[in-house]
Enzyme design. Structure first.
Site, PDB file in Angstrom:
ATOM      1  N   SER A  27       8.507  -4.947  58.089  1.00  0.00           N
ATOM      2  CA  SER A  27       7.770  -5.154  56.850  1.00  0.00           C
ATOM      3  C   SER A  27       6.610  -6.137  56.975  1.00  0.00           C
ATOM      4  O   SER A  27       5.867  -6.340  56.022  1.00  0.00           O
ATOM      5  CB  SER A  27       8.721  -5.576  55.732  1.00  0.00           C
ATOM      6  OG  SER A  27       9.165  -6.884  55.965  1.00  0.00           O
TER       7      SER A  27
ATOM      8  N   LYS B 121      11.282 -10.725  47.411  1.00  0.00           N
ATOM      9  CA  LYS B 121       9.993 -11.084  47.974  1.00  0.00           C
ATOM     10  C   LYS B 121       9.020 -11.517  46.879  1.00  0.00           C
ATOM     11  O   LYS B 121       8.296 -12.504  47.026  1.00  0.00           O
ATOM     12  CB  LYS B 121       9.414  -9.910  48.767  1.00  0.00           C
ATOM     13  CG  LYS B 121      10.155  -9.688  50.080  1.00  0.00           C
ATOM     14  CD  LYS B 121       9.647  -8.476  50.829  1.00  0.00           C
ATOM     15  CE  LYS B 121      10.355  -8.388  52.186  1.00  0.00           C
ATOM     16  NZ  LYS B 121       9.989  -7.157  52.890  1.00  0.00           N
TER      17      LYS B 121
END
Ligand code: ADP
Length: 824
Positions: A714, A757
């Site tokens: 990611s 996140k």
């Protein structure tokens, strides 16, 4: 030669005078043939020594009944003693060191004086060695036993041991061996009072054999304890030893104890099969001598057997009331609406399944006498999955579990599985091991004391496996309603029914949960709280609770929102609220002292007061970066503590068009860096990167924190942005954070952990969040106020990322020194 000396000892007792001075011995018995050092300090003993030395070389010794008596009179000593020869004497300042050699056993006939020393008339008693008996063979056995006794670690001086090995005459051998250090004074005195050699040898054979066993057992226990066993087992062993010692000392009223145990056995409600076994073991225990080491083990086993709950719980299991449950969950927890809903749905389904199951079982039992119960099982409704609460520390997993238990009106037990690698931790050790114990599941059940507790298994993501078997498969058996009706614990040996237990598991991250377990689980994620949520939790739950715990009320302490906010921002850095609660406790702790010092006014700390109370701030609050920089890009990662921001760095150094990666990156992350690098090179022209700038240089990418291994795809877009920024010299906007996987053609693919996140970026003061377009569906989980404060940019291609993150090149500006190749 030896033979001769023995004869002399027996034949010549007439040689010394018929009465002699006597030294009483504290805690010692001296045998004929033995050589013994003796230190003499009592005045009467010194006087006896002096008188004896005047008359020749002989003196009598005899043991005291009670070693504590100082002023010894004839009643205080045994009437069997030893005639000895003084081999050496050294006087030192009011005491004397002697070496005495035992010559013969004597009977003290009468005392000729008691002042200033004891003097006794005596008769020497020679050994009685009956003809026709094979004394030599008996002596050989004693020698063998003695040898193995020494081999087992007895504290026998080497010379003494050698002397015994060399001695052949049975009588002398018996007397030398009688000096064995583990025999008591009473036993030694008994031996001294046995002129019959055969009797002495037989006595020694038994006693030394026993001492050897004791030593062996000690060593075995010790090595087992030191080896594979943990703290719990160690305690258990010590307890067993203690029990054995107590018994030896006659302190334990064992008989009464056993009656009590037997009674418990009959009344704790064991199923018939188990009771059968328990009764058998109980009879074995009663027949066993209490000093046998097995006695202790069997006793512990039976204690465990009666200690786990067997009785059916009183309250019916269908006490689930959705409305009440919702109310309790709301009472105990702020927010978490979706989580609570899912828990309630899960519980409702579970209860429904359970009641259907009960019905179908009842039906099977009615309609089919003689049909094996297996048939009924196959008709059961589908089994319900196991609840697993996943989230970083301090987000409320444990307290949700407790609320569920409260809603059900059940007991709750918690067992942590962190770091378990051995199957025996779950399933127990077999009883044949010394210090064996049941596994943690059975231990938890005993702690719960009822058959239907809510059983929390924490840290199920931290279960490992090694050569000692796979704990995960044992866990699977525990958790599977098909199998846990007859859970087998190695220690318990009888099947135990876990089917009424409600298991709730917790984990910090789902990735490391064993796949077989994961497959059976219903995951409910708790990603962490926003600042506002934390503020609410603190105000409504944490502060009142800490007031209570410190014996305070609102009259003593109030922490306002601005102060709480500063604690959250500058004293904690976490997804949950565990440290927040700790810091609030730290503030509360100051109040009792203020009160004691006479400061009666309510304590209302302002934000500026915090440094005086909690020390300097521990975290910087604000942007991850303080200025827009070339080659520094804010990424976001998720680990077991929740989400966090990190700065990915790239610089250009002279080289040959290659690149370097540091920061302990895993394989996937490394490949994603390579992909980013290839993409940037392929599209160099589009970003106005001169070919030489790539060919004559190298790019170095670093992902902090350098010491922590990391992996996953990611960070693809983040690394790509850092590379392009370093090569073009265009700075990166400091208030932008990003996440997304990247393909060779520059497409941006979705990633996991979106809520964590975004919360982390929001916590760090980020204004713009770049997110793969496919992830926009995950935004429903993100609290509204966060979405309002963040501008979220959905992207499909890395070009859009660069567009949003890179500032335009300042016309005419030179590249900053850090990115200027030295050769340029
Ligand atoms: P975990 O098990 O996830 O590590 P805990 O259940 O121990 O976390 O929670 C830590 C503390 O925070 C507990 O005192 C708990 O009551 C409190 N807490 C966590 N989340 C909430 C919430 N949503 N509302 C109220 N208190 C909470």
């Amino acid at each position: 030669m030896k033979e001769k000396r023995r004869k002399r000892a027996a034949d010549e007792p007439a040689e010394p005078p018929e009465s002699l001075p006597l030294i009483p011995l504290r805690e010692a018995v001296l045998f004929p043939h033995a050589l013994a050092p003796l230190s003499v300090g009592r005045e009467s003993s010194l006087a006896a020594l002096e008188e004896a030395s005047k008359r020749g070389r002989h003196i009598l010794v005899s043991a005291q009944h009670d070693p504590a008596v100082d002023d010894v009179s004839p009643e205080d000593i045994y009437l069997w003693g030893t005639l000895t020869e003084i081999e050496g004497a050294r006087r030192v300042m009011g005491s004397a060191q002697l070496v005495l050699r035992g010559i013969s056993r004597v009977r003290l006939d009468r005392f000729v004086r008691t002042e200033p020393y004891l003097e006794a008339a005596y008769t020497a008693v020679p050994d009685v060695a009956e003809e026709g008996l094979n004394l030599d063979a008996l002596a050989g056995s004693v020698r063998d036993v003695f040898e193995s006794y020494v081999g087992a670690g007895a504290a026998v001086p080497q010379e003494a041991a050698q002397a015994i090995m060399r001695t052949e005459a049975p009588g002398a051998l018996a007397d030398l061996a009688a000096g064995a250090p583990d025999l008591t004074v009473e036993q030694k005195q008994q031996l001294l009072e046995m002129p019959r050699v055969e009797e002495r040898l037989r006595f020694l054979l038994v006693e030394l054999g026993r001492q050897k066993e004791v030593l062996d057992l000690k060593t075995k226990i010790q090595s087992e304890v030191e080896g594979t066993f943990g703290q719990m087992q160690r305690e258990q062993i010590l307890r067993e030893q203690l029990r054995a010692i107590r018994k030896e000392l006659g302190e334990s009223p064992e008989g009464g104890d056993l009656d009590e145990l037997r009674e418990k056995l009959e009344t704790v409600g064991m199923p018939e099969k188990v009771l059968d076994k328990a009764r058998r073991e109980m009879s074995r225990l009663e027949a066993m001598p209490t000093i046998s080491p097995e006695h202790g083990m069997l006793r512990s086993y039976l204690d465990w057997l009666v200690g786990v709950p067997w009785k059916e719980p009183e309250a019916a299991a269908d006490a689930w009331d959705t409305r009440r449950a919702k109310q309790i969950l709301d009472e105990d927890h702020y927010g978490l609406d979706k989580v609570k809903d899912r828990i309630i749905e899960y519980m409702a389904v579970r209860e429904r399944v359970a009641s259907l199951q009960r019905e179908s079982e009842a039906r099977a039992a009615e309609g089919s006498e003689g049909t094996p119960p297996k048939m009924a099982r196959t008709n059961r409704p589908a089994r319900s999955p196991i609840l697993c609460l996943v989230g970083p520390p301090g987000v409320g997993k444990t307290s949700l579990g407790k609320s569920i238990a409260r809603a059900l009106g059940r007991e709750v037990v918690r067992v942590s599985l962190g770091g378990i690698r051995d199957e025996a931790e779950i399933r127990g050790h077999r009883r044949t091991y010394i210090g064996a114990l049941p596994g943690r599941v059975i231990q938890g059940m005993r702690q719960a004391g009822v058959k239907n507790p809510v059983f929390m298994l924490d840290e199920i993501d931290k279960v490992g496996a090694d050569f000692r078997g796979d704990p995960a498969s044992a866990l699977l058996e525990v958790l599977d309603p098909e199998q846990n009706r007859e859970f087998s614990d190695h220690y318990l040996e009888v099947p135990y029914d876990l089917s009424q237990v409600l298991f709730i598991t917790t984990a910090n991250i789902a990735d490391t949960i064993h796949p077989a377990l994961l497959d059976r689980m219903e995951l409910i994620r708790l990603p962490g709280y926003t600042e506002d949520e934390k503020l609410h939790i603190a105000r409504r739950y944490l502060v009142p609770r800490q007031l209570l715990e410190h014996g305070l009320t609102e009259k003593h302490l109030a922490i306002g929102d601005p102060t709480l906010r500063r604690i959250i921002r500058e004293y904690t850095h976490e997804a949950g609220v565990r440290n927040l609660e700790r810091e609030i406790a730290n503030v509360a702790r100051k109040v009792p002292r203020r009160l004691a010092e006479g400061k009666k006014r309510k304590f209302v700390p302002r934000p500026a007061d915090l440094e005086a109370v909690l020390g300097p701030p521990r975290y910087d609050f604000g942007l991850a970066e303080t200025e827009d920089q070339v080659g520094a890009v804010t990424g976001v990662a998720v680990n077991e503590y929740g989400g966090d921001v990190m700065t990915v760095e790239a610089i250009v150094v002279p080289g040959k068009g290659d690149f370097t990666l540091t920061g302990q990156l895993g394989k996937v992350m490394e490949e994603s860096a390579r992909t980013a690098w290839s993409y940037a090179r392929f599209h160099a022209a589009r970003y106005e990167i001169a070919r030489e700038r790539i060919e004559d240089n190298a790019v170095h990418i670093h992902v902090p924190a350098g010491a922590i291994p990391k992996d996953g795809p990611s960070a693809g877009v983040t690394m790509c942005t850092a590379i392009v920024s370093a090569l073009t010299g265009r700075a990166v906007r400091r208030d932008v954070a990003m996440t997304g996987e990247i393909t060779l053609r520059g497409r941006v693919l979705p990633i996991g952990g979106v809520k964590e996140k975004i919360l982390a970026a929001h916590r760090a003061g980020i204004k713009t969040f770049i997110l793969p377009r496919k992830n926009t569906k995950d935004l429903v989980d993100v609290p509204e106020d966060v979405k309002k404060q963040l501008s979220i940019v959905p992207v499909e291609h890395v070009e859009e990322v660069l567009e949003a993150a890179l500032l335009p090149r300042v016309p005419g500006a030179k590249l900053p020194a850090s990115v200027t190749p030295i050769s340029a």
